[in-house]
Design a protein around this motif. Sequence first.
Motif, PDB file in Angstrom:
ATOM      1  N   TRP A  23      15.458 -24.856  53.318  1.00 11.45           N
ATOM      2  CA  TRP A  23      16.476 -24.984  54.123  1.00 11.45           C
ATOM      3  C   TRP A  23      17.829 -24.909  53.058  1.00 11.45           C
ATOM      4  CZ3 TRP A  23      19.447 -28.967  53.524  1.00 11.45           C
ATOM      5  CH2 TRP A  23      18.980 -30.303  53.195  1.00 11.45           C
ATOM      6  N   VAL A  24      17.752 -25.405  51.919  1.00 10.18           N
ATOM      7  CA  VAL A  24      18.848 -25.731  51.185  1.00 10.18           C
ATOM      8  C   VAL A  24      19.644 -24.233  51.041  1.00 10.18           C
ATOM      9  CG1 VAL A  24      19.746 -26.142  48.859  1.00 10.18           C
ATOM     10  CG2 VAL A  24      17.983 -27.738  49.873  1.00 10.18           C
ATOM     11  N   PRO A  25      19.007 -23.030  50.678  1.00 10.16           N
ATOM     12  CA  PRO A  25      19.902 -21.806  50.383  1.00 10.16           C
ATOM     13  C   PRO A  25      20.529 -21.484  51.917  1.00 10.16           C
ATOM     14  CG  PRO A  25      17.639 -21.586  49.604  1.00 10.16           C
ATOM     15  CD  PRO A  25      17.525 -22.882  50.347  1.00 10.16           C
ATOM     16  N   ILE A  26      19.724 -21.638  52.991  1.00 10.14           N
ATOM     17  CA  ILE A  26      20.587 -21.335  54.224  1.00 10.14           C
ATOM     18  C   ILE A  26      21.655 -22.190  54.460  1.00 10.14           C
ATOM     19  CG2 ILE A  26      20.162 -21.384  56.889  1.00 10.14           C
ATOM     20  CD1 ILE A  26      17.004 -20.872  56.263  1.00 10.14           C
ATOM     21  N   ALA A  27      21.659 -23.433  54.272  1.00 14.55           N
ATOM     22  CA  ALA A  27      22.854 -24.389  54.297  1.00 14.55           C
ATOM     23  C   ALA A  27      23.979 -23.936  53.535  1.00 14.55           C
ATOM     24  CB  ALA A  27      22.441 -25.780  54.092  1.00 14.55           C
ATOM     25  N   ILE A  28      23.677 -23.422  52.342  1.00 13.47           N
ATOM     26  CA  ILE A  28      24.660 -22.942  51.340  1.00 13.47           C
ATOM     27  C   ILE A  28      25.100 -21.850  51.951  1.00 13.47           C
ATOM     28  CG2 ILE A  28      24.991 -22.098  49.028  1.00 13.47           C
ATOM     29  CD1 ILE A  28      22.766 -23.883  47.988  1.00 13.47           C
ATOM     30  N   ILE A  29      24.311 -20.766  52.337  1.00 14.50           N
ATOM     31  CA  ILE A  29      24.961 -19.538  53.089  1.00 14.50           C
ATOM     32  C   ILE A  29      25.942 -19.951  54.240  1.00 14.50           C
ATOM     33  CG2 ILE A  29      24.291 -17.564  54.286  1.00 14.50           C
ATOM     34  CD1 ILE A  29      21.783 -17.313  52.410  1.00 14.50           C
ATOM     35  N   ALA A  30      25.406 -20.823  55.266  1.00 15.37           N
ATOM     36  CA  ALA A  30      26.169 -21.280  56.295  1.00 15.37           C
ATOM     37  C   ALA A  30      27.376 -21.909  55.899  1.00 15.37           C
ATOM     38  CB  ALA A  30      25.246 -22.036  57.265  1.00 15.37           C
ATOM     39  N   GLY A  31      27.562 -22.803  54.902  1.00 13.43           N
ATOM     40  CA  GLY A  31      28.829 -23.540  54.449  1.00 13.43           C
ATOM     41  C   GLY A  31      29.661 -22.124  53.816  1.00 13.43           C
ATOM     42  N   ALA A  32      29.183 -21.550  53.114  1.00 13.14           N
ATOM     43  CA  ALA A  32      29.848 -20.422  52.232  1.00 13.14           C
ATOM     44  C   ALA A  32      30.709 -19.666  53.923  1.00 13.14           C
ATOM     45  CB  ALA A  32      29.291 -19.523  51.569  1.00 13.14           C
ATOM     46  N   LEU A  34      30.996 -20.496  56.667  1.00 14.28           N
ATOM     47  CA  LEU A  34      32.087 -21.485  57.447  1.00 14.28           C
ATOM     48  C   LEU A  34      33.326 -21.513  56.825  1.00 14.28           C
ATOM     49  CD1 LEU A  34      32.766 -23.123  59.875  1.00 14.28           C
ATOM     50  CD2 LEU A  34      31.721 -25.090  58.728  1.00 14.28           C
ATOM     51  N   LEU A  35      33.333 -21.841  55.447  1.00 10.23           N
ATOM     52  CA  LEU A  35      34.590 -21.826  54.540  1.00 10.23           C
ATOM     53  C   LEU A  35      35.389 -20.382  54.727  1.00 10.23           C
ATOM     54  CD1 LEU A  35      33.006 -23.706  51.580  1.00 10.23           C
ATOM     55  CD2 LEU A  35      34.753 -24.690  53.301  1.00 10.23           C
ATOM     56  N   SER A  36      34.436 -19.463  54.572  1.00  3.39           N
ATOM     57  CA  SER A  36      35.186 -17.990  54.815  1.00  3.39           C
ATOM     58  C   SER A  36      36.111 -18.128  55.836  1.00  3.39           C
ATOM     59  CB  SER A  36      34.298 -17.045  54.401  1.00  3.39           C
ATOM     60  OG  SER A  36      33.230 -17.022  55.574  1.00  3.39           O
ATOM     61  N   LEU A  37      35.173 -18.371  57.191  1.00  3.74           N
ATOM     62  CA  LEU A  37      36.069 -18.286  58.247  1.00  3.74           C
ATOM     63  C   LEU A  37      37.345 -19.167  58.513  1.00  3.74           C
ATOM     64  CD1 LEU A  37      32.983 -18.368  60.928  1.00  3.74           C
ATOM     65  CD2 LEU A  37      34.578 -16.545  60.348  1.00  3.74           C
ATOM     66  N   LEU A  38      37.107 -20.530  57.964  1.00  9.18           N
ATOM     67  CA  LEU A  38      38.279 -21.186  57.671  1.00  9.18           C
ATOM     68  C   LEU A  38      39.308 -20.761  56.811  1.00  9.18           C
ATOM     69  CD1 LEU A  38      36.494 -24.727  57.478  1.00  9.18           C
ATOM     70  CD2 LEU A  38      37.487 -23.662  59.547  1.00  9.18           C
ATOM     71  N   LEU A  39      39.080 -20.136  55.825  1.00 10.48           N
ATOM     72  CA  LEU A  39      39.925 -19.370  54.786  1.00 10.48           C
ATOM     73  C   LEU A  39      40.797 -18.311  55.571  1.00 10.48           C
ATOM     74  CD1 LEU A  39      41.257 -19.235  52.133  1.00 10.48           C
ATOM     75  CD2 LEU A  39      39.301 -17.824  51.333  1.00 10.48           C
ATOM     76  N   VAL A  40      39.775 -17.357  56.090  1.00  9.42           N
ATOM     77  CA  VAL A  40      40.701 -16.369  56.958  1.00  9.42           C
ATOM     78  C   VAL A  40      41.345 -17.128  58.318  1.00  9.42           C
ATOM     79  CG1 VAL A  40      40.112 -14.467  58.324  1.00  9.42           C
ATOM     80  CG2 VAL A  40      38.447 -14.728  56.324  1.00  9.42           C
ATOM     81  N   GLY A  41      40.936 -17.870  58.948  1.00 15.11           N
ATOM     82  CA  GLY A  41      41.907 -18.544  59.851  1.00 15.11           C
ATOM     83  C   GLY A  41      43.156 -19.147  59.352  1.00 15.11           C
ATOM     84  N   TRP A  42      42.826 -19.669  58.038  1.00 12.82           N
ATOM     85  CA  TRP A  42      44.113 -20.434  57.511  1.00 12.82           C
ATOM     86  C   TRP A  42      45.073 -19.412  57.010  1.00 12.82           C
ATOM     87  CZ3 TRP A  42      45.839 -20.264  52.234  1.00 12.82           C
ATOM     88  CH2 TRP A  42      46.908 -21.076  51.931  1.00 12.82           C
ATOM     89  N   LEU A  43      44.648 -18.352  56.540  1.00 11.42           N
ATOM     90  CA  LEU A  43      45.302 -17.142  56.069  1.00 11.42           C
ATOM     91  C   LEU A  43      46.140 -16.489  57.247  1.00 11.42           C
ATOM     92  CD1 LEU A  43      43.166 -15.626  53.072  1.00 11.42           C
ATOM     93  CD2 LEU A  43      45.145 -16.995  52.701  1.00 11.42           C
ATOM     94  N   ALA A  44      45.497 -16.341  58.313  1.00 19.24           N
ATOM     95  CA  ALA A  44      46.095 -15.560  59.360  1.00 19.24           C
ATOM     96  C   ALA A  44      46.869 -16.557  60.008  1.00 19.24           C
ATOM     97  CB  ALA A  44      44.788 -15.380  60.342  1.00 19.24           C
TER      98      ALA A  44
END
Length: 246
Positions: A23-32, A34-44
Motif C-alpha cells: 500500500w506504500v506506493p498507493i499512499a505516495i501517489i495519493a499524497g502526491a 493531494l499535494l498537487s490539488l493543494l498547490l493548484v488551489g493555492w495558486l488559484a
Amino acid sequence: MSHRSTSRFQITPRGTGNGRPRWVPIAIIAGAWLLSLLLVGWLAWRNASPDAGGLREKLQQSEQLVEQQRSQLEDQRQRQATLEASDKISRAANTEVQASLAERDEEIAGLRADVAFYERLVGSTSQRKGLNAHSVEFSPEAAGTWHYSVVLTQNLNRGAISQGQMRFSVEGVKDGKLTTVSWDDLHQRKSVPGQEYSFRYFQQLDGSVMLPRDFTPQRVRVSLSGPGGGATQTFDWKLAGNGRGE
C-alpha cells in the motif's frame, strides 16, 4: 547418509514483497495527488485574490453609489413635495390677492362716484345748505314692497358731523280721499324708530316699506331730527312704474 528432500515451493507471507507493504506506493501517489490539488488551489487563490478584492471594492462602491442615489432621489421627492405645496400656497395667495384687488377696484369706483357727487354738491356754483334731504327715490320690489333710497347732505358746516334719525310719510289718494301713510303704517308696526344717520358731508339711507292696496302715492314728506336741529322736506313721487301700490 540420508538427504532431506528440498521442496520446490516457498511459503511467503501475504502482503509483502521485496521487504515493504504493497500500500506504500498507493499512499505516495495519493499524497502526491493531494499535494498537487493543494498547490493548484493555492495558486488559484493567489492568482484570483487580487481580482476578488477588486470585485469586492467595486461592489462596495456600487452599493455606496446606489445609497447615494437613493438619498438624492428622496431629497428630490421632498423638494418636489415642498415645491408643490409652495405652488398651492402661491396660487391660493394669488387668488386671494386678485379677489382683494377686485374689491379695492369696486371701492375705488364707489369712492370716485362719491367724489364726483360731492364735487357737484360743494362746487363753486352749488348753494351752501345745512342738513337736508338731497333726493328721494322709490322702486318696486318682487315681494310687493318698495325699496327707498334717501340721500342726505350738508355743505354749510364743513367738517361737522350730522347725526339723528330720518322718517318719512307718503301722501296720496285712497278710495277717492286724501290719505297719509305714516312711518309706522309703512312698516306695518307701531312705534317704529327712525332710521339712524351719521355723516360729515352726505349719506345714503336705504330700506323697504309697504304701501296700502289701491293707494296712489303723490308726495313724500321727509323729516330729519337730531341734536343740531331738524328739517322737513316734501318731494314728488318719482318711479318708473305706474305709481300705484300693489
